[in-house]
Structures are given as C-alpha cells and as structure tokens.
Design a protein around this motif. Sequence first.
Motif, mmCIF file in Angstrom:
data_model
loop_
_atom_site.group_PDB
_atom_site.id
_atom_site.type_symbol
_atom_site.label_atom_id
_atom_site.label_comp_id
_atom_site.label_asym_id
_atom_site.label_seq_id
_atom_site.Cartn_x
_atom_site.Cartn_y
_atom_site.Cartn_z
ATOM 1 N N LYS A 295 3.273 -17.603 -11.522
ATOM 2 C CA LYS A 295 2.677 -17.390 -12.843
ATOM 3 C C LYS A 295 2.773 -18.613 -13.749
ATOM 4 N N ASP A 296 3.634 -19.578 -13.398
ATOM 5 C CA ASP A 296 3.757 -20.782 -14.215
ATOM 6 C C ASP A 296 2.932 -21.944 -13.666
ATOM 7 N N LEU A 317 -3.707 -13.933 -18.412
ATOM 8 C CA LEU A 317 -2.850 -14.223 -19.567
ATOM 9 C C LEU A 317 -2.059 -12.982 -19.972
ATOM 10 N N THR A 318 -2.733 -11.844 -19.958
ATOM 11 C CA THR A 318 -2.063 -10.588 -20.308
ATOM 12 C C THR A 318 -0.951 -10.264 -19.312
ATOM 13 N N GLY A 320 0.926 -12.383 -17.873
ATOM 14 C CA GLY A 320 2.044 -13.308 -17.984
ATOM 15 C C GLY A 320 1.825 -14.691 -17.411
ATOM 16 N N PHE A 321 0.617 -14.994 -16.942
ATOM 17 C CA PHE A 321 0.330 -16.346 -16.466
ATOM 18 C C PHE A 321 0.285 -17.282 -17.682
ATOM 19 N N SER A 322 0.950 -18.425 -17.565
ATOM 20 C CA SER A 322 1.120 -19.286 -18.741
ATOM 21 C C SER A 322 0.206 -20.501 -18.770
ATOM 22 N N ASN A 323 -0.422 -20.837 -17.637
ATOM 23 C CA ASN A 323 -1.221 -22.063 -17.582
ATOM 24 C C ASN A 323 -2.523 -21.796 -16.827
ATOM 25 N N ARG A 325 -6.921 -21.561 -17.262
ATOM 26 C CA ARG A 325 -8.072 -21.914 -18.094
ATOM 27 C C ARG A 325 -9.378 -21.464 -17.440
#
Length: 345
Positions: A295-296, A317-318, A320-323, A325
């Motif tokens: 997820k990071d 994103l919801t 929990g993935f942080s990066n 696009r």
Amino acid sequence: MIGAGGLGSPTLLYLAAAGIGTLGIVDFDLVEASNLQRQVIHNMNTLGQPKTKSASLAIKALNPNVKVQLHELRLDNSNALELFDQYDLIIDGADNFATRYLVNDACVMANKPYVWGSIYRFEGQVSVFWENAPNGGLNYRDLYPEPPPPQFAPSCSEGGVLGVLCAAVASAMSTEAIKLITGIGETLLGTLMVYDALRMRHRYLPLQRDPQRIPITSLQDYPQFCGIGQPTNAQTEVPSISATELHTLLVKEPTVTLLDVREQNEWDIVHIEGAHLLPKAYVLTSLGQGVMAEKDAPYVVYCKAGTRSREVVQAMLTAGFSNVRNLQGGVLAWVHDVNPTLASY
C-alpha cells in the motif's frame, strides 16, 4: 441535427440523399482520427476541421441542392429555444444526458417533434417524442424521468461502441424523420425500439405518459441535474499525472507499478509497455492482493480516457494506499502526447 458524430454522421447523409431541403447542424467539436471508426461523414482530409464544416462538405458533395446551416456552438440554455424555432423537426444524436434533457425540454417549450437515438457498445435505442402531438404525445422524461449517475453513463469515446451500430440506429432515425416530414406510415411515437446488434434482434416497448410528471415550463441547469461536477465517488478529485510527466517518471523510477484497468479487448488494441492489466471490476474487489499488495508503493492507474481509473484511484486511496495517481486523459493521452505510433480507438 444535434451532433455530427456517430449518429449524426449517417443520419445527415441519409437525409441529404433523400432530398431534405434544409439541414441544420449543431456541433462544437473538431474532427479527430479516432472519430472515423464510426463518424462516416468525416474523413482523413478533414481532420482538425470543425465537424459542422466537415459534414457540410460531405453533404454538398452528395447533394448540392441541400441548404446546410451550420451552428458551430455548444447547445445550451441560452441558444436552444431560438435555434429550435428555425426548424420544423429536431433530431437528437447527442451522446450525453445533459444535452438530451435540454433538447427534450426545449422541444416541449418550442412545440417541436423530435427523433431521438442513443447507442452504447452493441445496443441502440430509437424513439420519437412530441409533447403536443395531435393524438396525444409524450416526451423523453416519460422514458427516463431522471438521469443515471454520471459514472454509469460513459460517452461513446469512453464506453466504446461498435462502429456499424451507428449506421443501423441512424437508419432508423432517418426513417422516422422522413415519416414525420412526409406524414407517411406510423412513427415510433409512444414506442421505444431497442436494437441488439450482437443477437441481431429488435424489441419494441410501449411507452406511456407519466400522469405525475411535472409540466415543463422552463429550462434548468442540466449539468447539475445530471450530476456533472457533483462530488460523487467517480468524480472526486484525485492525485493525477499527465502523460508526459508519467513518461519522465517511468524513466527515473522504473519501480512504479502501472495498472491498466480496462478490459482485455481494449488492452489488445493498445497499452503502455510494462503495465499490468487488471480490469476495474477485479481491482475493486482485490485491493491489497497481487501486484497491489504494497500500500505504500507508487502506483499510476490508467484507462481509456481517465474516468474508470479515477474511480479506481479513489477506491485505492480509501483503502489506505498512500502513493497512487490517475493518468489524465488515459491511454489516449499517452498515444497523443508520448507515442503517436501506437494504435488509438
């Protein structure tokens, strides 16, 4: 004719060949190569030209006796009523619900009959609407009182369409127009024709006037009515990246995971080298698995034009993935801005 695209192109040619005296064309778009798969009134020699002008050239070449009136504009509340007053019959070939509701309401207020057609992938629909028809009428809101959520109403360029489907549906629209103009035969007023190209079958569904429908006395904010620009999950702003920025990023950071959330048939036409094909439906039910386990880690998601991928990015994103696009403009932008040698559709 509202729109000189997939439905407008063959309809205009058929009506010109039939000898309709005056044809008005409403369109604000330019001819692109990707249009030619279904918009047969245009050709390679008119790429980059306004669709109205391109269509006029084809009509004049076919029948120079037809008077063609060009309206190179976006149909909206400020011009629809005045424009419709100039014509006896309106033909709606628009590919979005906001314009369809505008056309309907303006026709009701202007007391104009109109032929409506719609296409999506392998299916088409055709009907005739006329609020004040001599023997009783109805309008588009009797069929569709409310529009679907925007994420479930992609345009032809986003959702895709079988090119020849346009000709089949436009042929029916042209037939209805000629019947209304000449007064012959029985029109589709009060009937919805549904055409399934995959099974080559037609269905005819009866329509009835909704007794609870609120009378149409004014035009409204149609983009707002159709949820365009509203904060739905599919339209929420998400982190994004342009095609040229992605090209630079992939050179500098080859570890970026590129997710293609289209379908297999779309992937077979064109895809970005190094991407992983994971259709949207699979991604939304498999977050945190396989190539999406970290997820990071950095991810870029793309589809054809950016709509489906935006929804996937929002879901990631919801979760929990942080990066992550979204590729602006999808693979079409990649072809246009980075690698024009690739196929487009």
